[in-house]
Design a protein around this motif. Structure first.
Motif, PDB file in Angstrom:
ATOM      1  N   ARG A 199      -1.381 -10.880   6.440  1.00 21.42           N
ATOM      2  CA  ARG A 199      -0.853 -12.240   6.310  1.00 21.42           C
ATOM      3  C   ARG A 199       0.029 -12.415   5.079  1.00 21.42           C
ATOM      4  NH1 ARG A 199      -6.140 -13.870   8.207  1.00 21.42           N
ATOM      5  NH2 ARG A 199      -6.817 -14.147   6.039  1.00 21.42           N
ATOM      6  N   ASP A 207      -6.155 -10.088   5.570  1.00 18.72           N
ATOM      7  CA  ASP A 207      -5.492 -10.775   4.454  1.00 18.72           C
ATOM      8  C   ASP A 207      -4.199 -10.062   4.066  1.00 18.72           C
ATOM      9  OD1 ASP A 207      -7.576 -12.527   4.469  1.00 18.72           O
ATOM     10  OD2 ASP A 207      -8.645 -11.604   2.781  1.00 18.72           O
ATOM     11  N   GLN A 251     -11.696  -7.949   6.990  1.00 20.83           N
ATOM     12  CA  GLN A 251     -11.173  -9.192   6.441  1.00 20.83           C
ATOM     13  C   GLN A 251     -10.055  -8.913   5.433  1.00 20.83           C
ATOM     14  OE1 GLN A 251     -11.896 -12.288   7.318  1.00 20.83           O
ATOM     15  NE2 GLN A 251     -10.393 -13.079   5.846  1.00 20.83           N
ATOM     16  N   PHE A 284      -3.233 -12.750  -3.624  1.00 19.23           N
ATOM     17  CA  PHE A 284      -4.120 -11.710  -3.098  1.00 19.23           C
ATOM     18  C   PHE A 284      -4.550 -10.751  -4.206  1.00 19.23           C
ATOM     19  CE2 PHE A 284      -4.651  -7.426  -1.394  1.00 19.23           C
ATOM     20  CZ  PHE A 284      -5.622  -7.642  -0.424  1.00 19.23           C
TER      21      PHE A 284
END
Length: 576
Positions: free
Chosen positions: A528, A525, A521, A538
């Motif tokens: 992206r 992230d 995951q 982030f």
């Protein structure tokens, strides 16, 4: 010569150039004066440019730009993605169009290896928070209700956040964002002025309640009984049935009886030594009553005013006891002995005095044995010798009883010997000298008690071996790089307060955080992330979680340190 020199010299390779070549190059006029002028007028201040090879770095607001005449070096800045910065061809083309010598084409003498590269790296703009910033602060429900005059029903509508608890008995607790609470308070009360008036009104009510606190004792007790908050005060009822409390109570009873019988003997005989012994027993009785008060206060639970408890009350009581022994015992004994030497008086029969001294010797000796056995037991539990335990004043109450009873036994022997010399010689001066000897003995004991208890109240460090043991435990943990500024203070009653500054290994802490996350995951992230804003979000998300992980590591170390060393009650680990 100029193109060939540039072709063989990338921007990251430096070679020596002869003085003749340098002078010839420096005397040449610039080939791109308008290009250089255009850069200066574009806002790049103090720009230095030199051909054939150079790498110019210009710091602008929010961006860093790199300029180079070669893109063949391996150590050059990374290539930006398309669209982030103008390409080299566009920059050169624009510069050529601005040059009257060769409009619309690459300037003469500038090879392909010398094309100008523009690299742009975006950085986040520094955020100014100001001198006071509390928007991201967390507050508890109690503070929200007290400081912002809200009800529990008002807090039910706000966002709830679970955080690590600072207390050992709970793992997590609920907090609220201060900004949400402030907004809710304004919504409830309408304005800051109305909120301030409500705060003042509640303060007035609280002041009235404090004034009538004694009237509300029954109500407070009923409230505690209703909520089940009836914790015993550390077994206060059994405090005087074991340990130092038992020793002090036995000493109070025996010294009280000794004072009564010695006083009768002094009234009957008029002996100065017997008067000193009576004063000695009275001083012991009063001081041990003071010790009993100190013991009863020392077992009280900590409160908001005294967060570390009342354990030092034993040292305070022992210190006052030492001063009392010096003033009452030593002072009166010296005074009576000096007056006996200056104004000697005949002494009556000393038979009853001898009998009372013998009984006092037996009773004081029994109390002394009780104190010795208690100190031996406590010293054995802490791994100390009898002498070390007494000198370090680990238990001030028992030490006072020990020293007072030891002085009492020696004083009885000294008084009996001086009275015997007076009976044999008929000279009352020996009896007065015995009074002076008892006063000197009491003065020595009081000086020792004052010194040891003062050292304890000032905050004495524990033994170096124990400090080394605690430090090694922390240093052996993989999350700790180093330990600095270690302080381990004896708080009394076998309680230690430990403080140290810890240099944590950020890689271990981060790895501990990643071990609990879904790596796939996180990778998704990362892929992206396209803009600086997405990168900021982030990093903020995982940065806060890593800080929480660091706090959890601190809690873990403190808990393990207390479990392995029960005498350590308070641990303060500061992050370096």
């Amino acid at each position: 010569m100029f193109p060939s020199l540039a072709a063989h010299r990338p921007w990251h390779v430096f070679r020596r150039v002869s003085l003749q070549q340098r002078s010839s190059l420096s005397q040449r006029p610039p080939r791109f004066p308008q290009l250089c002028h255009g850069w200066q007028s574009g806002g790049l201040h103090s720009l230095w440019f030199s051909l054939p090879d150079c790498r110019v770095v210009s710091l602008g607001l929010g961006k860093v730009q790199y300029y180079s005449t070669s893109d063949t070096g391996k150590d050059g800045p990374p290539k930006p993605p398309s669209g982030d910065a103008p390409s080299a061809a566009k920059v050169v083309s624009g510069a050529a169009q601005a040059t009257p010598e060769s409009p619309g084409a690459t300037p003469q003498g500038l090879t392909k290896a010398e094309t100008i590269q523009v690299k742009v790296r975006a950085v986040l703009k520094k955020r100014e928070y100001g001198a006071k910033y509390t928007q991201n602060n967390f507050i508890t429900a109690v503070r929200a209700m007290n400081e912002f005059c809200l009800k529990p029903s008002d807090l039910e509508q706000l966002r709830k956040i679970r955080r690590r608890s600072p207390h050992d008995d709970t793992e997590a607790f609920t907090v609220f964002l201060r900004s949400d609470v402030e907004a809710k308070a304004l919504d409830v009360w309408g304005s800051h002025e109305a909120l301030a008036r409500e705060r003042n009104l509640r303060k007035e009510v609280e002041r009235e309640y404090q004034e009538n606190i004694f009237r509300n004792q029954r109500l407070l007790q009923e409230y505690k009984d209703f909520w089940g908050n009836t914790k015993p005060r550390s077994g206060q009822r059994t405090t005087f049935l074991q340990g130092p409390g038992k020793v002090v109570m036995v000493a109070i009873c025996i010294n009280g009886l000794n004072f009564f019988f010695k006083l009768l003997a002094w009234v009957y005989t008029g002996s100065a030594s017997m008067f000193s012994e009576a004063i000695h027993s009275l001083a012991d009785t009063c001081n041990q009553a003071l010790l009993a008060l100190g013991i009863s206060q020392s077992v009280r639970n900590p409160d908001a005013v005294h967060p570390y408890g009342f354990s030092n009350m034993r040292y305070i009581a022992s210190l006052i006891s030492g001063v009392g022994i010096f003033m009452m015992g030593a002072g009166l004994s010296w005074y009576h002995g000096i007056m006996g030497l200056l104004h000697p008086e005949p002494i009556e029969s000393l038979l009853w005095a001898y009998c009372i001294l013998a009984g006092s010797l037996v009773s004081e000796g029994a109390t002394l044995l009780v104190a010795i056995n208690e100190i031996k037991r406590s010293a054995r539990q802490q791994g100390l010798s009898f002498y070390e335990y007494v000198m370090q004043s680990r238990d001030p109450s028992t030490n006072v009883v020990l020293l007072e009873d030891a002085a009492a036994v020696l004083g009885v022997i000294l008084a009996a010997g001086c009275m015997g010399l007076t009976s044999l010689t008929g000279n009352p001066a020996y009896d007065s000298l015995g009074s002076l000897g008892v006063g000197t003995l009491l003065g020595t004991v009081s000086a020792f008690l004052i010194y040891t208890n003062t050292e304890a109240l000032l905050g004495r460090s524990i033994q170096a071996e124990r400090v080394q043991k605690l430090t090694e435990f922390l240093e052996n943990d993989p999350a700790v790089r180093a330990i600095h500024d270690v302080k381990a203070t004896d708080m009394g009653l076998s309680k230690v307060r430990f403080k140290a500054e810890v240099d944590f290994d950020g890689r271990v802490v981060t790895r501990s955080y990643l071990e609990k996350q879904d790596i796939d995951q996180i990778l998704n992230d990362i892929q992206r992330v396209k803009t600086p804003e997405e990168l900021e979000n982030f990093m903020l998300k995982h940065g806060e979680n890593i800080i929480d992980t660091l706090g959890a590591e601190v809690d873990r170390l403190e808990k393990e340190l207390k479990q392995r060393n029960p005498e350590v009650r308070h641990v303060d680990l500061e992050i370096l």
